[in-house]
Design a protein around this motif. Structure first.
Motif, PDB file in Angstrom:
ATOM      1  N   GLY A 215     -11.999   6.420  24.787  1.00 40.19           N
ATOM      2  CA  GLY A 215     -10.836   6.101  25.573  1.00 40.19           C
ATOM      3  C   GLY A 215     -11.257   5.450  27.231  1.00 40.19           C
ATOM      4  O   GLY A 215     -10.472   5.386  28.098  1.00 40.19           O
ATOM      5  N   GLU A 216     -12.407   5.058  27.442  1.00 35.65           N
ATOM      6  CA  GLU A 216     -13.091   4.362  28.504  1.00 35.65           C
ATOM      7  C   GLU A 216     -12.996   2.984  28.534  1.00 35.65           C
ATOM      8  O   GLU A 216     -13.428   2.513  29.364  1.00 35.65           O
ATOM      9  CB  GLU A 216     -14.535   5.064  28.642  1.00 35.65           C
ATOM     10  CG  GLU A 216     -14.307   6.465  29.287  1.00 35.65           C
ATOM     11  CD  GLU A 216     -13.428   6.665  30.574  1.00 35.65           C
ATOM     12  OE1 GLU A 216     -13.928   5.942  31.523  1.00 35.65           O
ATOM     13  OE2 GLU A 216     -12.633   7.475  30.557  1.00 35.65           O
ATOM     14  N   HIS A 217     -12.446   2.241  27.500  1.00 35.87           N
ATOM     15  CA  HIS A 217     -12.510   0.766  27.540  1.00 35.87           C
ATOM     16  C   HIS A 217     -11.651   0.558  28.914  1.00 35.87           C
ATOM     17  O   HIS A 217     -10.444   1.072  29.084  1.00 35.87           O
ATOM     18  CB  HIS A 217     -11.852   0.161  26.425  1.00 35.87           C
ATOM     19  CG  HIS A 217     -12.814   0.428  25.337  1.00 35.87           C
ATOM     20  ND1 HIS A 217     -12.577   1.332  24.306  1.00 35.87           N
ATOM     21  CD2 HIS A 217     -13.776  -0.037  24.852  1.00 35.87           C
ATOM     22  CE1 HIS A 217     -13.344   1.532  23.453  1.00 35.87           C
ATOM     23  NE2 HIS A 217     -14.437   0.683  23.708  1.00 35.87           N
ATOM     24  N   ARG A 218     -11.723  -0.398  29.652  1.00 38.20           N
ATOM     25  CA  ARG A 218     -11.008  -0.658  30.945  1.00 38.20           C
ATOM     26  C   ARG A 218     -10.411  -1.843  30.934  1.00 38.20           C
ATOM     27  O   ARG A 218     -10.961  -3.029  30.382  1.00 38.20           O
ATOM     28  CB  ARG A 218     -11.792  -0.610  31.961  1.00 38.20           C
ATOM     29  CG  ARG A 218     -12.996   0.928  32.147  1.00 38.20           C
ATOM     30  CD  ARG A 218     -13.470   1.092  33.345  1.00 38.20           C
ATOM     31  NE  ARG A 218     -12.871   1.063  34.534  1.00 38.20           N
ATOM     32  CZ  ARG A 218     -12.410   2.100  34.853  1.00 38.20           C
ATOM     33  NH1 ARG A 218     -12.554   3.461  34.413  1.00 38.20           N
ATOM     34  NH2 ARG A 218     -11.722   2.199  36.248  1.00 38.20           N
ATOM     35  N   ARG A 219      -8.821  -1.907  31.359  1.00 37.83           N
ATOM     36  CA  ARG A 219      -8.352  -3.347  31.403  1.00 37.83           C
ATOM     37  C   ARG A 219      -7.596  -3.260  32.796  1.00 37.83           C
ATOM     38  O   ARG A 219      -7.402  -2.395  33.343  1.00 37.83           O
ATOM     39  CB  ARG A 219      -7.174  -3.362  30.268  1.00 37.83           C
ATOM     40  CG  ARG A 219      -7.704  -3.383  28.882  1.00 37.83           C
ATOM     41  CD  ARG A 219      -8.226  -4.768  28.277  1.00 37.83           C
ATOM     42  NE  ARG A 219      -8.724  -4.654  27.190  1.00 37.83           N
ATOM     43  CZ  ARG A 219      -7.931  -5.037  26.073  1.00 37.83           C
ATOM     44  NH1 ARG A 219      -6.573  -5.386  26.268  1.00 37.83           N
ATOM     45  NH2 ARG A 219      -8.272  -5.200  24.815  1.00 37.83           N
ATOM     46  N   ASP A 220      -7.329  -4.751  33.300  1.00 45.90           N
ATOM     47  CA  ASP A 220      -6.412  -5.021  34.411  1.00 45.90           C
ATOM     48  C   ASP A 220      -5.298  -4.846  34.031  1.00 45.90           C
ATOM     49  O   ASP A 220      -4.629  -5.800  33.353  1.00 45.90           O
ATOM     50  CB  ASP A 220      -6.875  -6.339  35.009  1.00 45.90           C
ATOM     51  CG  ASP A 220      -6.457  -6.517  36.677  1.00 45.90           C
ATOM     52  OD1 ASP A 220      -5.290  -5.877  36.573  1.00 45.90           O
ATOM     53  OD2 ASP A 220      -6.918  -7.126  37.339  1.00 45.90           O
ATOM     54  N   PHE A 221      -4.559  -3.737  34.152  1.00 43.35           N
ATOM     55  CA  PHE A 221      -3.015  -3.654  33.732  1.00 43.35           C
ATOM     56  C   PHE A 221      -2.103  -3.953  34.853  1.00 43.35           C
ATOM     57  O   PHE A 221      -2.491  -3.378  36.101  1.00 43.35           O
ATOM     58  CB  PHE A 221      -2.608  -2.062  33.222  1.00 43.35           C
ATOM     59  CG  PHE A 221      -3.399  -1.728  32.140  1.00 43.35           C
ATOM     60  CD1 PHE A 221      -3.223  -2.137  30.552  1.00 43.35           C
ATOM     61  CD2 PHE A 221      -4.379  -0.831  32.305  1.00 43.35           C
ATOM     62  CE1 PHE A 221      -3.902  -1.556  29.793  1.00 43.35           C
ATOM     63  CE2 PHE A 221      -5.237  -0.330  31.060  1.00 43.35           C
ATOM     64  CZ  PHE A 221      -4.920  -0.685  29.832  1.00 43.35           C
ATOM     65  N   ILE A 222      -1.261  -4.963  34.596  1.00 43.65           N
ATOM     66  CA  ILE A 222      -0.313  -5.380  35.926  1.00 43.65           C
ATOM     67  C   ILE A 222       1.206  -5.337  35.415  1.00 43.65           C
ATOM     68  O   ILE A 222       1.661  -5.429  34.039  1.00 43.65           O
ATOM     69  CB  ILE A 222      -0.606  -6.882  36.065  1.00 43.65           C
ATOM     70  CG1 ILE A 222       0.474  -7.356  37.294  1.00 43.65           C
ATOM     71  CG2 ILE A 222      -0.307  -7.858  34.743  1.00 43.65           C
ATOM     72  CD1 ILE A 222      -0.095  -8.722  37.884  1.00 43.65           C
ATOM     73  N   TYR A 223       1.867  -4.630  36.204  1.00 47.87           N
ATOM     74  CA  TYR A 223       3.480  -4.273  35.887  1.00 47.87           C
ATOM     75  C   TYR A 223       4.176  -5.795  36.069  1.00 47.87           C
ATOM     76  O   TYR A 223       3.966  -6.518  36.719  1.00 47.87           O
ATOM     77  CB  TYR A 223       3.842  -3.542  37.255  1.00 47.87           C
ATOM     78  CG  TYR A 223       5.265  -2.634  36.806  1.00 47.87           C
ATOM     79  CD1 TYR A 223       5.584  -2.383  35.593  1.00 47.87           C
ATOM     80  CD2 TYR A 223       6.101  -2.581  37.815  1.00 47.87           C
ATOM     81  CE1 TYR A 223       6.870  -1.679  35.327  1.00 47.87           C
ATOM     82  CE2 TYR A 223       7.297  -1.846  37.876  1.00 47.87           C
ATOM     83  CZ  TYR A 223       7.664  -1.403  36.629  1.00 47.87           C
ATOM     84  OH  TYR A 223       8.791  -0.852  36.349  1.00 47.87           O
ATOM     85  N   VAL A 224       5.118  -5.618  34.989  1.00 44.08           N
ATOM     86  CA  VAL A 224       5.818  -7.102  34.709  1.00 44.08           C
ATOM     87  C   VAL A 224       6.535  -7.331  36.171  1.00 44.08           C
ATOM     88  O   VAL A 224       6.708  -8.487  36.277  1.00 44.08           O
ATOM     89  CB  VAL A 224       6.710  -6.854  33.687  1.00 44.08           C
ATOM     90  CG1 VAL A 224       8.170  -6.012  33.918  1.00 44.08           C
ATOM     91  CG2 VAL A 224       7.344  -8.411  33.270  1.00 44.08           C
ATOM     92  N   LYS A 225       7.003  -6.636  36.929  1.00 45.08           N
ATOM     93  CA  LYS A 225       7.699  -6.820  38.202  1.00 45.08           C
ATOM     94  C   LYS A 225       6.506  -7.711  38.941  1.00 45.08           C
ATOM     95  O   LYS A 225       6.868  -8.529  40.043  1.00 45.08           O
ATOM     96  CB  LYS A 225       8.203  -5.579  38.886  1.00 45.08           C
ATOM     97  CG  LYS A 225       9.316  -5.059  38.378  1.00 45.08           C
ATOM     98  CD  LYS A 225       9.939  -3.887  39.291  1.00 45.08           C
ATOM     99  CE  LYS A 225      11.256  -3.411  38.291  1.00 45.08           C
ATOM    100  NZ  LYS A 225      11.871  -2.362  39.560  1.00 45.08           N
ATOM    101  N   ASP A 226       5.198  -7.339  39.078  1.00 43.43           N
ATOM    102  CA  ASP A 226       4.437  -8.130  39.919  1.00 43.43           C
ATOM    103  C   ASP A 226       3.991  -9.339  39.374  1.00 43.43           C
ATOM    104  O   ASP A 226       3.887 -10.613  39.925  1.00 43.43           O
ATOM    105  CB  ASP A 226       3.022  -7.319  39.988  1.00 43.43           C
ATOM    106  CG  ASP A 226       2.901  -6.096  40.768  1.00 43.43           C
ATOM    107  OD1 ASP A 226       3.891  -6.025  41.707  1.00 43.43           O
ATOM    108  OD2 ASP A 226       2.394  -5.153  40.577  1.00 43.43           O
ATOM    109  N   VAL A 227       4.243  -9.713  38.218  1.00 40.61           N
ATOM    110  CA  VAL A 227       4.248 -11.016  37.348  1.00 40.61           C
ATOM    111  C   VAL A 227       5.274 -11.863  37.706  1.00 40.61           C
ATOM    112  O   VAL A 227       4.974 -12.893  38.092  1.00 40.61           O
ATOM    113  CB  VAL A 227       3.993 -10.729  35.837  1.00 40.61           C
ATOM    114  CG1 VAL A 227       4.236 -11.901  35.071  1.00 40.61           C
ATOM    115  CG2 VAL A 227       2.739 -10.199  35.217  1.00 40.61           C
TER     116      VAL A 227
END
Length: 327
Positions: A215-227
């Protein structure tokens, strides 16, 4: 008039909804509502949107190629339409849908001096070994989807010196939020974990792979409202043309994501499953946007805190999971 291709899709429908909130309903939505896959019911995303007209993507392409539109009537084109299935290995189909189609829309906008904002992808950084800075030195592709996006970015870079109107490509990192039901297996981990907890109380994550633990793979998660904010900021502020990262600049582990969903729902626990063989060598274990160029362009709207966004998104799903018309 505003044109949004992929307007019935995830990010496109969120752009339309925000335009509605700002008082714009003179919107042409371009998409393909054919339900070839059971879960692909993107037409449902249209129910809560206000727009002037809908056009099938093939009819729109024909109109663009025939120059049937009066360019003076179009304020901007948000080109969000694409095949986003990273497990689609028909390269010819992917190139036709994501590369050739995008070229046609780009040249339509250039010919009529219409601002053109389009969806690129962080998948164009391949495994990320060379970092996440916009430019050839960092870019690669692990699958046909990524290659189709990368090739179009490179084509755009060749066209930018000749453009007399705004052209902005945004390399979306891992986007999550409302209106992604129809994406099925391609829906965000947030959407999947929400339903896992609701169905059986368990968040199932990939076990360790590479140098990363369970579970330690890491991603830059961005909320669609920010997009959506980034897209509209570039258009409404006449931001400089170019290709920019669209991510928060801060990576989170899948464990952090799962815990945020568990905390938002008040129940659940984490379990791990063996990392799939089919994804080995094709998986981004880590992504994190370099925001230098985005900030240098003048973007100053900030980004949601991940835990706050997850709580808002879970509440949205609890309340039906679709936009409401006129609200």
């Amino acid at each position: 008039m505003i044109i949004v291709t992929g307007g019935a899709g995830f990010i496109g429908s969120n752009i339309v909804k925000e335009l509605n909130r700002q008082g714009r309903t003179d919107i042409l939505i371009v998409d393909d509502l054919n339900n070839r896959k059971k879960e692909n019911q993107s037409y449902r995303n249209l129910r809560g949107l206000q727009f002037m007209d809908y056009m099938h993507k093939d009819a729109f392409l024909e109109a663009v190629l025939n120059d049937d539109f009066d360019g003076t009537d179009v304020d901007v084109v948000f080109h969000e339409g694409a095949c986003s299935d990273t497990m689609e290995y028909d390269v010819n189909y992917m190139m036709e849908a994501n590369y050739e189609y995008s070229k046609a829309v780009l040249h339509f906008c250039m010919n009529h001096r219409i601002p053109f904002l389009y969806a690129s992808s962080a998948s164009t950084y391949g495994g990320g070994e060379n970092g996440f800075r916009e430019g050839d030195e960092c870019e690669d592709a692990l699958n046909p989807y990524a290659y189709s996006k990368l090739l179009f970015d490179r084509y755009v870079r060749q066209q930018l010196p000749y453009a007399q109107s705004q052209i902005v490509g945004l390399k979306y990192f891992n986007v999550y939020g409302p209106q992604e039901h129809h994406k099925g297996n391609m829906a965000s981990i947030f959407y999947q974990l929400y339903h896992q907890v609701k169905d059986n109380g368990v968040c199932r994550l990939f076990g360790g792979y590479g140098e990363y633990g369970d579970g330690e793979h890491r991603r830059d998660f961005i909320y669609v409202k920010d997009v959506v904010k980034v897209n509209l900021w570039f258009w409404q502020n006449e931001g400089p043309s170019g290709i920019y990262n669209c991510g928060t600049g801060h990576a989170h582990s899948y464990n952090e994501v799962a815990q945020a969903v568990i905390d938002a729902l008040g129940t659940g626990h984490i379990e791990y499953r063996e990392f799939p063989e089919v994804l080995k060598g094709k998986y981004q274990c880590f992504t994190e946007a370099d925001k230098t160029q985005l900030l240098a362009a003048g973007y100053d709207q900030g980004f949601y805190d991940m835990r706050d966004a997850v709580k808002e998104y879970c509440d949205f799903l609890d309340n039906g999971g679709y936009f409401k018309y006129g609200k």
